[in-house]
Scaffold this motif. Structure first.
Motif, PDB file in Angstrom:
ATOM      1  N   ILE A  87      37.524 103.182  -1.773  1.00 58.87           N
ATOM      2  CA  ILE A  87      38.117 102.142  -0.924  1.00 58.87           C
ATOM      3  C   ILE A  87      39.639 102.189  -1.032  1.00 58.87           C
ATOM      4  O   ILE A  87      40.358 102.084  -0.026  1.00 58.87           O
ATOM      5  N   GLU A  88      40.140 102.405  -2.228  1.00 58.88           N
ATOM      6  CA  GLU A  88      41.587 102.482  -2.438  1.00 58.88           C
ATOM      7  C   GLU A  88      42.187 103.670  -1.669  1.00 58.88           C
ATOM      8  O   GLU A  88      43.204 103.515  -0.972  1.00 58.88           O
ATOM      9  N   THR A  89      41.588 104.850  -1.807  1.00 54.70           N
ATOM     10  CA  THR A  89      42.148 106.024  -1.133  1.00 54.70           C
ATOM     11  C   THR A  89      41.987 105.925   0.380  1.00 54.70           C
ATOM     12  O   THR A  89      42.840 106.413   1.139  1.00 54.70           O
ATOM     13  N   PHE A  90      40.932 105.286   0.833  1.00 56.63           N
ATOM     14  CA  PHE A  90      40.736 105.102   2.270  1.00 56.63           C
ATOM     15  C   PHE A  90      41.790 104.140   2.838  1.00 56.63           C
ATOM     16  O   PHE A  90      42.352 104.383   3.914  1.00 56.63           O
ATOM     17  N   ILE A  91      42.065 103.078   2.140  1.00 56.06           N
ATOM     18  CA  ILE A  91      43.116 102.152   2.580  1.00 56.06           C
ATOM     19  C   ILE A  91      44.466 102.863   2.627  1.00 56.06           C
ATOM     20  O   ILE A  91      45.240 102.691   3.582  1.00 56.06           O
ATOM     21  N   ASP A  92      44.744 103.680   1.632  1.00 53.04           N
ATOM     22  CA  ASP A  92      45.988 104.452   1.644  1.00 53.04           C
ATOM     23  C   ASP A  92      46.054 105.362   2.873  1.00 53.04           C
ATOM     24  O   ASP A  92      47.124 105.516   3.491  1.00 53.04           O
ATOM     25  N   TYR A  93      44.920 105.958   3.227  1.00 57.18           N
ATOM     26  CA  TYR A  93      44.866 106.822   4.407  1.00 57.18           C
ATOM     27  C   TYR A  93      45.188 106.022   5.675  1.00 57.18           C
ATOM     28  O   TYR A  93      45.988 106.454   6.518  1.00 57.18           O
ATOM     29  N   LEU A  94      44.591 104.839   5.795  1.00 52.01           N
ATOM     30  CA  LEU A  94      44.838 104.008   6.978  1.00 52.01           C
ATOM     31  C   LEU A  94      46.292 103.545   7.037  1.00 52.01           C
ATOM     32  O   LEU A  94      46.879 103.460   8.117  1.00 52.01           O
ATOM     33  N   PRO A  99      46.268 104.909  11.241  1.00 55.71           N
ATOM     34  CA  PRO A  99      45.833 103.510  11.229  1.00 55.71           C
ATOM     35  C   PRO A  99      44.833 103.175  12.353  1.00 55.71           C
ATOM     36  O   PRO A  99      45.201 102.669  13.406  1.00 55.71           O
ATOM     37  N   PHE A 100      43.560 103.454  12.110  1.00 53.99           N
ATOM     38  CA  PHE A 100      42.537 103.112  13.101  1.00 53.99           C
ATOM     39  C   PHE A 100      41.734 101.890  12.645  1.00 53.99           C
ATOM     40  O   PHE A 100      41.747 101.523  11.461  1.00 53.99           O
TER      41      PHE A 100
END
Length: 258
Positions: A87-94, A99-100
């Motif tokens: 979840i942390e790395t996915f939020i960083d990606y967004l 930003p989708f």
């Protein structure tokens, strides 16, 4: 001997046209239960978002594509969230790369980081409940069971690098459901079966989408709706008619269940 039947909701139990269960399906489920066969929902929806089954009774629910299973409406018998590190790395990606929109599904609620036309179309397609919008930082310390993320098939490989312990399942081109690797509706069948006392070989599963594939393969008899894509039909034991043309009733009659 068939002891339990599992039904996907959208495109299987419920029509995308009417957002309701056909009357033939309602009556068929009543007949199944009279015979002592248990009936279960197997959906990608969060339990709170199951808003289209009327007053039809079910013995339990596989929700969020297998990662949250219930006996009846309130006894949790299995749950598996996405690792917090993902979840942390996915939020960083967004935040930093692409930003989708994404629906973040927690145990008792769901929300979205942003809304665009694709999200609005999904809500309309599913006759969905309205959900709140929250900033990405809100999710950093939350337990998340499923992501409904609006990336395309072409984006999938790159996006999923930020979710190394997650698996993506797609039943519509504009988004994918992401849950913890190793979980699917087939796993849900096993967890439900362990609780109620039956094996996968004693079950029938009905579905129509990419997130139903493992369940259809895993059940004793896997039935695919006539409105499904050819890729899903190809793995079926039997392809029935569409949800709008009494497909569930016809399949149950074909196998002499009712």
């Amino acid at each position: 001997m068939i002891k339990a039947i599992f039904f996907d909701i959208d495109g299987t139990l419920v029509s995308f046209k009417t957002h309701r269960m056909p009357e033939s399906t309602v009556k068929a489920i009543e007949e199944i239960r009279k015979k002592g066969i248990k009936v279960f929902v197997a959906t990608g929806r969060h339990f709170s978002a199951i808003n289209n089954l009327g007053d039809v009774s079910f013995d339990g629910y596989i929700t969020m594509n297998g990662c949250y299973c219930l006996a009846g409406k309130d006894k949790v018998i299995f749950k598996q969230s996405i690792p917090q590190s993902d979840i942390e790395t996915f939020i960083d990606y967004l935040e930093n790369i692409d930003p989708f929109p994404c629906l973040f599904v927690e145990e008792n609620k769901l929300s979205v980081n942003m809304v665009n036309t694709d999200v609005q179309y999904l809500f309309k397609l599913l006759n969905f409940i309205e959900i709140p919008t929250k900033p990405l930082e809100y999710y950093r310390d939350k337990e998340v069971f499923q992501l409904t993320a609006f990336f395309t098939k072409e984006q999938e490989e790159q996006v999923m690098q930020s979710l190394p312990n997650g698996s993506a399942m797609r039943w519509y081109p504009t988004f994918a459901d992401v849950i913890s690797t190793g979980i699917d509706k087939g796993v849900g069948i096993d967890r439900i079966g362990e609780y109620f006392g039956f094996t996968a070989s004693e079950t029938i599963a009905f579905g129509d989408g990419g997130n139903d594939v493992e369940m259809i393969r895993h059940a004793g008899i896997g039935i695919v709706m006539g409105n499904a894509d050819e890729s899903v039909k190809s793995i079926a034991d039997y392809v029935t008619d569409s949800v709008d043309n009494d497909g569930i009733l016809k399949a149950l009659q074909h196998f002499d269940i009712i």
